[in-house]
Design a protein around this motif. Structure first.
Motif, PDB file in Angstrom:
ATOM      1  N   PHE A 199      -5.689  26.741  -0.404  1.00 13.81           N
ATOM      2  CA  PHE A 199      -5.292  25.731   0.583  1.00 13.81           C
ATOM      3  C   PHE A 199      -6.222  24.513   0.515  1.00 13.81           C
ATOM      4  O   PHE A 199      -5.794  23.380   0.773  1.00 13.81           O
ATOM      5  N   TYR A 200      -7.490  24.731   0.157  1.00 11.87           N
ATOM      6  CA  TYR A 200      -8.426  23.618  -0.021  1.00 11.87           C
ATOM      7  C   TYR A 200      -7.959  22.722  -1.170  1.00 11.87           C
ATOM      8  O   TYR A 200      -7.980  21.487  -1.064  1.00 11.87           O
ATOM      9  N   LEU A 201      -7.511  23.332  -2.274  1.00 12.20           N
ATOM     10  CA  LEU A 201      -7.009  22.558  -3.409  1.00 12.20           C
ATOM     11  C   LEU A 201      -5.722  21.824  -3.049  1.00 12.20           C
ATOM     12  O   LEU A 201      -5.500  20.690  -3.483  1.00 12.20           O
ATOM     13  N   VAL A 202      -4.869  22.498  -2.264  1.00 12.11           N
ATOM     14  CA  VAL A 202      -3.651  21.834  -1.781  1.00 12.11           C
ATOM     15  C   VAL A 202      -4.037  20.588  -0.992  1.00 12.11           C
ATOM     16  O   VAL A 202      -3.475  19.497  -1.189  1.00 12.11           O
ATOM     17  N   ASP A 203      -5.000  20.754  -0.097  1.00 13.78           N
ATOM     18  CA  ASP A 203      -5.451  19.625   0.718  1.00 13.78           C
ATOM     19  C   ASP A 203      -6.034  18.517  -0.149  1.00 13.78           C
ATOM     20  O   ASP A 203      -5.812  17.331   0.105  1.00 13.78           O
ATOM     21  N   ARG A 204      -6.782  18.891  -1.207  1.00 13.29           N
ATOM     22  CA  ARG A 204      -7.370  17.904  -2.108  1.00 13.29           C
ATOM     23  C   ARG A 204      -6.313  17.079  -2.809  1.00 13.29           C
ATOM     24  O   ARG A 204      -6.391  15.842  -2.855  1.00 13.29           O
ATOM     25  N   ILE A 205      -5.313  17.748  -3.375  1.00 11.76           N
ATOM     26  CA  ILE A 205      -4.305  17.021  -4.149  1.00 11.76           C
ATOM     27  C   ILE A 205      -3.405  16.197  -3.244  1.00 11.76           C
ATOM     28  O   ILE A 205      -2.933  15.118  -3.610  1.00 11.76           O
ATOM     29  N   ILE A 206      -3.166  16.697  -2.021  1.00 13.01           N
ATOM     30  CA  ILE A 206      -2.340  15.956  -1.071  1.00 13.01           C
ATOM     31  C   ILE A 206      -3.111  14.764  -0.513  1.00 13.01           C
ATOM     32  O   ILE A 206      -2.557  13.680  -0.300  1.00 13.01           O
ATOM     33  N   SER A 207      -4.416  14.933  -0.277  1.00 17.88           N
ATOM     34  CA  SER A 207      -5.232  13.861   0.294  1.00 17.88           C
ATOM     35  C   SER A 207      -5.279  12.630  -0.613  1.00 17.88           C
ATOM     36  O   SER A 207      -5.382  11.504  -0.135  1.00 17.88           O
ATOM     37  N   SER A 208      -5.228  12.861  -1.918  1.00 18.90           N
ATOM     38  CA  SER A 208      -5.332  11.741  -2.857  1.00 18.90           C
ATOM     39  C   SER A 208      -3.976  11.163  -3.242  1.00 18.90           C
ATOM     40  O   SER A 208      -3.910  10.184  -3.984  1.00 18.90           O
ATOM     41  N   ALA A 209      -2.890  11.766  -2.741  1.00 15.70           N
ATOM     42  CA  ALA A 209      -1.543  11.314  -3.114  1.00 15.70           C
ATOM     43  C   ALA A 209      -0.990  10.336  -2.089  1.00 15.70           C
ATOM     44  O   ALA A 209      -1.246  10.462  -0.886  1.00 15.70           O
ATOM     45  N   THR A 210      -0.251   9.361  -2.561  1.00 16.71           N
ATOM     46  CA  THR A 210       0.400   8.402  -1.676  1.00 16.71           C
ATOM     47  C   THR A 210       1.858   8.251  -2.060  1.00 16.71           C
ATOM     48  O   THR A 210       2.243   8.478  -3.210  1.00 16.71           O
ATOM     49  N   ILE A 211       2.667   7.861  -1.074  1.00 16.77           N
ATOM     50  CA  ILE A 211       4.079   7.585  -1.301  1.00 16.77           C
ATOM     51  C   ILE A 211       4.225   6.083  -1.501  1.00 16.77           C
ATOM     52  O   ILE A 211       3.884   5.292  -0.611  1.00 16.77           O
ATOM     53  N   MET A 241       0.844  -1.185   0.000  1.00 14.67           N
ATOM     54  CA  MET A 241       0.000   0.000   0.000  1.00 14.67           C
ATOM     55  C   MET A 241       0.886   1.244   0.000  1.00 14.67           C
ATOM     56  O   MET A 241       2.033   1.207   0.428  1.00 14.67           O
ATOM     57  N   GLY A 242       0.370   2.342  -0.478  1.00 12.41           N
ATOM     58  CA  GLY A 242       1.099   3.600  -0.403  1.00 12.41           C
ATOM     59  C   GLY A 242       0.813   4.298   0.917  1.00 12.41           C
ATOM     60  O   GLY A 242      -0.243   4.099   1.519  1.00 12.41           O
ATOM     61  N   TYR A 243       1.757   5.115   1.361  1.00  6.24           N
ATOM     62  CA  TYR A 243       1.541   5.871   2.592  1.00  6.24           C
ATOM     63  C   TYR A 243       0.965   7.233   2.210  1.00  6.24           C
ATOM     64  O   TYR A 243       1.550   7.957   1.392  1.00  6.24           O
ATOM     65  N   PRO A 244      -0.191   7.615   2.778  1.00 10.49           N
ATOM     66  CA  PRO A 244      -0.833   8.880   2.388  1.00 10.49           C
ATOM     67  C   PRO A 244       0.077  10.075   2.662  1.00 10.49           C
ATOM     68  O   PRO A 244       0.602  10.228   3.771  1.00 10.49           O
ATOM     69  N   LEU A 245       0.248  10.918   1.665  1.00  9.73           N
ATOM     70  CA  LEU A 245       1.112  12.089   1.790  1.00  9.73           C
ATOM     71  C   LEU A 245       0.578  13.059   2.846  1.00  9.73           C
ATOM     72  O   LEU A 245       1.341  13.804   3.464  1.00  9.73           O
TER      73      LEU A 245
END
Length: 569
Positions: free
Chosen positions: A518-530, A363-367
């Motif tokens: 900042f909402y968009l930042v949160d959106r793109i970060i929420s869906s990203a994984t390492i 699994m990826g780790y959520p960013l």
């Protein structure tokens, strides 16, 4: 724990094809719900073939299969949101809401468009019905009519009409509310045209297009002679028609993982979909499964905290090793740890039994759980709650305390963060002026300097980039975190996502305030994984819920088996 299966499902499928159609495998394409199960299936094919030379078939996921059929490139969700707002403005003109108001509603619209296409619904009829429904909800009906609607349709109108507000139905508020739903079909059409012009598509549309294309294709148009679907359960309407069309063309085969006493119980609603699928899409080769008639040994353990769960996992692994359930501690592939909550990954890794020397993370780790993401989130909250008094910005003391105790910030300026907290405490400050911050912690000035042009996206981007660069440089230069550490990898991934977001936002040149950015930042970060790289078929397996499909293990440890977590809905 202690799940015993006579023969793993994927091994049964591999054995059936090796024994019956080994010579034709190179002309076959095996399709799985996810890529993970495909990796394990390839191993089972290799192991089952033994000394027999075979050419491996194509192995892919359903998402990749439909993308290959249509040749589509999927557009990102953030760009979809900005593109749909552009089309919304072209329809509404001067009546259009600002992007700051539209952003939250736009997410719902995008999800509606995706579901509309994935389930092959007639968009014109659907959006007309939605408009009519919303008009009923924003109602001017009498009490008896309201009760009938609630009783038979389960809908509670959002506005109760009365004699004191009978003019409400003609108000600007009512008209604007209805207008949002009135344009849905036109917005859907324009959004589809816009994505076509850009040469991209979105998830639901890719599935709808795949169904249409498969319907028109002849057998000779397909790359492979047979398509074998393995381990599916609940099917969307588009997936159902993909299966049905390929079956009608005589080039499809299906295998279902349902050998469990649970599926023999017709009162169990979980069997509804797979039971229907087994009747509709039959297997051409008998897997000769030995029927499982006993339930696995299941132990439920109550742990009062998330970290406690991770720590207790070590004791469970100890017990499995001591009892001989894990024989090879260097390659414990018969054991899986499932994490419905991804943020438990790091605490779990810190708690893994040292006797187990090899771990594979599928699994990826959520960013969003990384240090750099939580740092920027703290900064965003602080600026959101800031106020201006006497031409100077002031910050709420709780937001400052939260920020100053963040591990990354304490690493970069331990003395100054401590001094500022002490000053706030001793003076019992509720709001803290920027000048006080600059005096007590001058090296942190870059964090507390506000963005004056809050609607200038480039200025907002430069501000966040400045924060990241400062943290990155300080952590490297002071050797607090090695260049090769996992935290530096998190920072690099965060900057990469931020660059992607900035390029998309600047491309569309849509004004927005700092909260929306900042909402968009949160959106793109929420869906990203390492992604963690490792040998996928060796070691103790740690995975998310979706990665478990089609896979069998002797020992399974599932954390967070709580309501609203597993399942989430």
């Amino acid at each position: 724990m202690g799940i015993q299966s006579p023969t793993p499902f994927l091994r049964l499928v591999a054995k059936a094809f090796i024994e019956n159609e080994a010579e034709q495998l190179h002309d076959y394409c095996f399709i799985f719900p996810n890529r993970r199960s495909g990796v394990f299936f390839a191993k089972e094919l290799a192991d089952t073939s033994g000394n027999k030379a075979i050419i491996l078939p194509e192995i892919t996921s359903i998402a990749q299969f439909v993308a290959d059929i249509t040749g589509s490139i999927e557009i990102s969700k953030i760009e979809s949101l900005l593109l749909i707002y552009k089309e919304y403005c072209s329809i509404m003109g001067d009546r259009a809401e600002t992007f700051d108001k539209f952003a939250y509603w736009g997410d719902t619209v995008l999800n509606d468009f995706n579901d509309t296409d994935k389930y092959l619904v007639d968009p014109k009829q659907l959006f007309r019905n939605i408009k009519d429904l919303k008009e009923i909800q924003a109602n001017y009906l009498n009490k008896e009519q309201l009760e009938v609607i609630k009783k038979y349709f389960g809908e509670t109108p959002v506005h109760q009409y009365s004699e004191t507000d009978k003019l409400w139905k003609d108000s600007e508020q009512t008209k604007r509310f209805a207008n949002l739903w009135d344009i849905l079909y036109e917005l859907y059409l324009r959004f589809n045209v816009a994505t076509d012009n850009m040469g991209v598509s979105y998830s639901g549309k890719i599935y709808r297009s795949a169904v249409a294309k498969i319907r028109e294709m002849s057998i000779t148009d397909f790359k492979y002679k047979k398509y074998i679907f393995v381990g599916f359960n609940v099917l969307s309407t588009s997936e159902y028609y993909i299966f049905k069309l390929l079956e009608q063309k005589g080039i499809a085969d299906f295998y279902w993982d349902y050998n469990s006493p649970t599926f023999k119980n017709r009162q169990n609603k979980a069997t509804r979909f797979v039971g229907r699928n087994i009747k509709l899409f039959k297997s051409k080769i008998n897997l000769n499964e030995k029927e499982i008639i006993t339930y696995p040994h299941i132990q439920a353990i109550g742990i009062p905290s998330n970290i406690g769960q991770a720590k207790y996992t070590k004791l469970i692994l100890d017990e499995l090793i001591d009892n001989g359930d894990i024989v090879d501690t260097a390659n414990a592939t018969n054991t899986a740890i499932v994490l419905p909550e991804e943020f438990l990954l790091i605490p779990l890794l810190d708690s893994i039994n040292p006797r187990i020397t090899n771990v594979n993370i599928t699994m990826g780790y959520p960013l969003r759980y990384t240090g750099i993401a939580t740092l920027v989130a703290c900064i965003a909250r602080m600026h959101k709650n800031a106020r201006k008094e006497n031409e100077e910005f002031c910050y709420f003391h709780e937001n400052i305390r939260e920020l100053l105790t963040h591990p990354l910030l304490k690493m970069t300026a331990p003395e100054e963060t401590s001094n500022l907290i002490t000053y706030i405490t001793q003076n019992n400050l509720f709001y803290v002026e920027q000048s006080i911050v600059n005096q007590c912690a001058p090296s942190l000035k870059y964090i507390f300097d506000p963005v004056i042009k809050t609607t200038d996206v480039s200025e907002l981007y430069k501000y966040i980039k400045r924060i990241i660069t400062f943290a990155e440089d300080n952590l490297i230069n002071n050797k607090l975190i090695p260049d090769s550490s996992i935290e530096m990898g998190f920072i690099a991934s965060y900057v990469d996502k931020l660059n992607t977001l900035a390029s998309i936002v600047l491309k569309y040149d849509i004004p927005m305030n700092d909260n929306t950015f900042f909402y968009l930042v949160d959106r793109i970060i929420s869906s990203a994984t390492i992604a963690f790289e490792g040998e996928p078929l060796n070691g103790l397996q740690i995975m998310g819920i979706l990665e478990t499909r089609c896979l069998d293990f002797d020992n399974v440890i599932i954390l967070s088996m709580n309501e609203r977590i597993f399942p989430r809905k």
